[in-house]
Scaffold this motif. Structure first.
Motif, PDB file in Angstrom:
ATOM      1  N   ASP A  76      -7.338  42.390  58.796  1.00 56.74           N
ATOM      2  CA  ASP A  76      -7.024  43.402  59.799  1.00 56.74           C
ATOM      3  C   ASP A  76      -6.013  44.400  59.246  1.00 56.74           C
ATOM      4  O   ASP A  76      -6.139  45.606  59.458  1.00 56.74           O
ATOM      5  CB  ASP A  76      -6.462  42.764  61.066  1.00 56.74           C
ATOM      6  N   ALA A  77      -5.009  43.900  58.541  1.00 53.47           N
ATOM      7  CA  ALA A  77      -3.990  44.776  57.964  1.00 53.47           C
ATOM      8  C   ALA A  77      -4.602  45.679  56.902  1.00 53.47           C
ATOM      9  O   ALA A  77      -4.229  46.851  56.797  1.00 53.47           O
ATOM     10  CB  ALA A  77      -2.855  43.947  57.374  1.00 53.47           C
ATOM     11  N   ASP A  78      -5.545  45.158  56.122  1.00 48.78           N
ATOM     12  CA  ASP A  78      -6.215  45.988  55.121  1.00 48.78           C
ATOM     13  C   ASP A  78      -7.010  47.107  55.791  1.00 48.78           C
ATOM     14  O   ASP A  78      -7.015  48.249  55.328  1.00 48.78           O
ATOM     15  CB  ASP A  78      -7.149  45.135  54.263  1.00 48.78           C
ATOM     16  N   GLY A  79      -7.665  46.792  56.893  1.00 53.18           N
ATOM     17  CA  GLY A  79      -8.409  47.812  57.641  1.00 53.18           C
ATOM     18  C   GLY A  79      -7.485  48.878  58.205  1.00 53.18           C
ATOM     19  O   GLY A  79      -7.817  50.066  58.196  1.00 53.18           O
ATOM     20  N   MET A  80      -6.326  48.446  58.677  1.00 57.92           N
ATOM     21  CA  MET A  80      -5.351  49.412  59.199  1.00 57.92           C
ATOM     22  C   MET A  80      -4.817  50.309  58.084  1.00 57.92           C
ATOM     23  O   MET A  80      -4.585  51.497  58.297  1.00 57.92           O
ATOM     24  CB  MET A  80      -4.201  48.689  59.879  1.00 57.92           C
ATOM     25  N   ALA A  81      -4.623  49.745  56.893  1.00 58.95           N
ATOM     26  CA  ALA A  81      -4.134  50.542  55.763  1.00 58.95           C
ATOM     27  C   ALA A  81      -5.142  51.618  55.391  1.00 58.95           C
ATOM     28  O   ALA A  81      -4.776  52.776  55.174  1.00 58.95           O
ATOM     29  CB  ALA A  81      -3.851  49.626  54.565  1.00 58.95           C
ATOM     30  N   VAL A  82      -6.403  51.240  55.331  1.00 57.56           N
ATOM     31  CA  VAL A  82      -7.454  52.214  54.994  1.00 57.56           C
ATOM     32  C   VAL A  82      -7.581  53.261  56.102  1.00 57.56           C
ATOM     33  O   VAL A  82      -7.703  54.460  55.824  1.00 57.56           O
ATOM     34  CB  VAL A  82      -8.799  51.498  54.747  1.00 57.56           C
ATOM     35  N   ALA A  83      -7.530  52.825  57.348  1.00 55.73           N
ATOM     36  CA  ALA A  83      -7.633  53.766  58.473  1.00 55.73           C
ATOM     37  C   ALA A  83      -6.470  54.743  58.477  1.00 55.73           C
ATOM     38  O   ALA A  83      -6.652  55.940  58.744  1.00 55.73           O
ATOM     39  CB  ALA A  83      -7.689  53.009  59.793  1.00 55.73           C
ATOM     40  N   SER A  84      -5.268  54.272  58.169  1.00 54.79           N
ATOM     41  CA  SER A  84      -4.115  55.178  58.142  1.00 54.79           C
ATOM     42  C   SER A  84      -4.269  56.215  57.044  1.00 54.79           C
ATOM     43  O   SER A  84      -3.939  57.384  57.235  1.00 54.79           O
ATOM     44  CB  SER A  84      -2.817  54.402  57.968  1.00 54.79           C
ATOM     45  N   PHE A  85      -4.797  55.797  55.896  1.00 55.56           N
ATOM     46  CA  PHE A  85      -5.026  56.743  54.801  1.00 55.56           C
ATOM     47  C   PHE A  85      -6.047  57.805  55.193  1.00 55.56           C
ATOM     48  O   PHE A  85      -5.819  59.004  55.010  1.00 55.56           O
ATOM     49  CB  PHE A  85      -5.483  55.992  53.553  1.00 55.56           C
ATOM     50  N   VAL A  86      -7.159  57.367  55.762  1.00 53.39           N
ATOM     51  CA  VAL A  86      -8.223  58.302  56.145  1.00 53.39           C
ATOM     52  C   VAL A  86      -7.747  59.253  57.242  1.00 53.39           C
ATOM     53  O   VAL A  86      -7.968  60.474  57.169  1.00 53.39           O
ATOM     54  CB  VAL A  86      -9.490  57.537  56.586  1.00 53.39           C
ATOM     55  N   LEU A  87      -7.070  58.714  58.260  1.00 55.25           N
ATOM     56  CA  LEU A  87      -6.594  59.568  59.352  1.00 55.25           C
ATOM     57  C   LEU A  87      -5.503  60.522  58.883  1.00 55.25           C
ATOM     58  O   LEU A  87      -5.442  61.668  59.328  1.00 55.25           O
ATOM     59  CB  LEU A  87      -6.083  58.716  60.508  1.00 55.25           C
ATOM     60  N   GLY A  88      -4.642  60.063  57.977  1.00 55.09           N
ATOM     61  CA  GLY A  88      -3.614  60.950  57.430  1.00 55.09           C
ATOM     62  C   GLY A  88      -4.215  62.077  56.625  1.00 55.09           C
ATOM     63  O   GLY A  88      -3.782  63.228  56.710  1.00 55.09           O
ATOM     64  N   LEU A  89      -5.235  61.757  55.847  1.00 56.35           N
ATOM     65  CA  LEU A  89      -5.915  62.781  55.048  1.00 56.35           C
ATOM     66  C   LEU A  89      -6.652  63.765  55.944  1.00 56.35           C
ATOM     67  O   LEU A  89      -6.571  64.982  55.748  1.00 56.35           O
ATOM     68  CB  LEU A  89      -6.881  62.098  54.086  1.00 56.35           C
ATOM     69  N   LEU A  90      -7.337  63.256  56.936  1.00 62.89           N
ATOM     70  CA  LEU A  90      -8.056  64.115  57.873  1.00 62.89           C
ATOM     71  C   LEU A  90      -7.097  64.958  58.701  1.00 62.89           C
ATOM     72  O   LEU A  90      -7.372  66.109  59.026  1.00 62.89           O
ATOM     73  CB  LEU A  90      -8.939  63.257  58.786  1.00 62.89           C
ATOM     74  N   GLY A  91      -5.928  64.396  59.007  1.00 63.14           N
ATOM     75  CA  GLY A  91      -4.939  65.105  59.806  1.00 63.14           C
ATOM     76  C   GLY A  91      -4.362  66.328  59.118  1.00 63.14           C
ATOM     77  O   GLY A  91      -3.829  67.218  59.781  1.00 63.14           O
ATOM     78  N   LEU A  92      -4.449  66.386  57.799  1.00 65.74           N
ATOM     79  CA  LEU A  92      -3.983  67.590  57.104  1.00 65.74           C
ATOM     80  C   LEU A  92      -4.864  68.792  57.420  1.00 65.74           C
ATOM     81  O   LEU A  92      -4.430  69.934  57.321  1.00 65.74           O
ATOM     82  CB  LEU A  92      -3.948  67.357  55.593  1.00 65.74           C
ATOM     83  N   LEU A  93      -6.105  68.514  57.815  1.00 70.27           N
ATOM     84  CA  LEU A  93      -7.051  69.597  58.089  1.00 70.27           C
ATOM     85  C   LEU A  93      -7.158  69.926  59.571  1.00 70.27           C
ATOM     86  O   LEU A  93      -7.197  71.094  59.949  1.00 70.27           O
ATOM     87  CB  LEU A  93      -8.438  69.218  57.557  1.00 70.27           C
ATOM     88  N   VAL A  94      -7.246  68.899  60.409  1.00 71.25           N
ATOM     89  CA  VAL A  94      -7.436  69.115  61.847  1.00 71.25           C
ATOM     90  C   VAL A  94      -6.606  68.122  62.646  1.00 71.25           C
ATOM     91  O   VAL A  94      -6.328  67.022  62.183  1.00 71.25           O
ATOM     92  CB  VAL A  94      -8.922  68.970  62.269  1.00 71.25           C
ATOM     93  N   LEU A  95      -6.225  68.490  63.841  1.00 68.38           N
ATOM     94  CA  LEU A  95      -5.564  67.621  64.808  1.00 68.38           C
ATOM     95  C   LEU A  95      -4.358  66.873  64.245  1.00 68.38           C
ATOM     96  O   LEU A  95      -4.163  65.692  64.519  1.00 68.38           O
ATOM     97  CB  LEU A  95      -6.565  66.603  65.369  1.00 68.38           C
ATOM     98  N   ASN A  96      -3.526  67.580  63.469  1.00 66.56           N
ATOM     99  CA  ASN A  96      -2.401  66.893  62.837  1.00 66.56           C
ATOM    100  C   ASN A  96      -1.372  66.386  63.840  1.00 66.56           C
ATOM    101  O   ASN A  96      -0.688  65.406  63.580  1.00 66.56           O
ATOM    102  CB  ASN A  96      -1.748  67.742  61.757  1.00 66.56           C
ATOM    103  N   ALA A  97      -1.265  66.995  65.009  1.00 60.38           N
ATOM    104  CA  ALA A  97      -0.325  66.510  66.024  1.00 60.38           C
ATOM    105  C   ALA A  97      -0.789  65.174  66.603  1.00 60.38           C
ATOM    106  O   ALA A  97       0.025  64.380  67.076  1.00 60.38           O
ATOM    107  CB  ALA A  97      -0.190  67.535  67.143  1.00 60.38           C
ATOM    108  N   PHE A  98      -2.065  64.907  66.541  1.00 57.36           N
ATOM    109  CA  PHE A  98      -2.630  63.673  67.084  1.00 57.36           C
ATOM    110  C   PHE A  98      -2.833  62.616  66.003  1.00 57.36           C
ATOM    111  O   PHE A  98      -2.461  61.448  66.172  1.00 57.36           O
ATOM    112  CB  PHE A  98      -3.970  64.008  67.771  1.00 57.36           C
ATOM    113  N   LEU A  99      -3.418  63.014  64.868  1.00 64.23           N
ATOM    114  CA  LEU A  99      -3.749  62.057  63.819  1.00 64.23           C
ATOM    115  C   LEU A  99      -2.544  61.637  62.980  1.00 64.23           C
ATOM    116  O   LEU A  99      -2.503  60.513  62.472  1.00 64.23           O
ATOM    117  CB  LEU A  99      -4.841  62.635  62.911  1.00 64.23           C
TER     118      LEU A  99
END
Length: 89
Positions: A16-39
């Protein structure tokens, strides 16, 4: 004739922690482009939770944490440039 029960697959806390680590990376990367206040905040929370649970993907969680913070810094910088509470292209 008795049927054997199918083996149950349980996720461990590390998986579960590994999944959260990957999700945080993906959401952080995506947040640089769109919805940064949310992501951005979501990426920070997921990365912190993954690190707290002892993920084996520590580097990915640290990158997710850094990208989440970067999302918020980009939001603040763009808000300062526009002199508004939000920003647009």
């Amino acid at each position: 004739m008795e049927l054997a029960a199918a083996p149950q697959r349980r996720r461990t806390g590390t998986q579960d922690a590994d999944g959260m680590a990957v999700a945080s990376f993906v959401l952080g990367l995506l947040g640089l482009l769109v919805l940064n206040a949310f992501l951005g905040p979501i990426a920070v929370v997921l990365a912190a939770a993954a690190l707290w649970r002892g993920t084996t993907r520590r580097g990915r969680a640290c990158l997710g944490l850094a990208l989440g913070v970067a999302d918020l810094l980009v939001l603040v910088a763009l808000m300062q440039l526009d002199n508004t509470v939000s920003w647009s292209f």
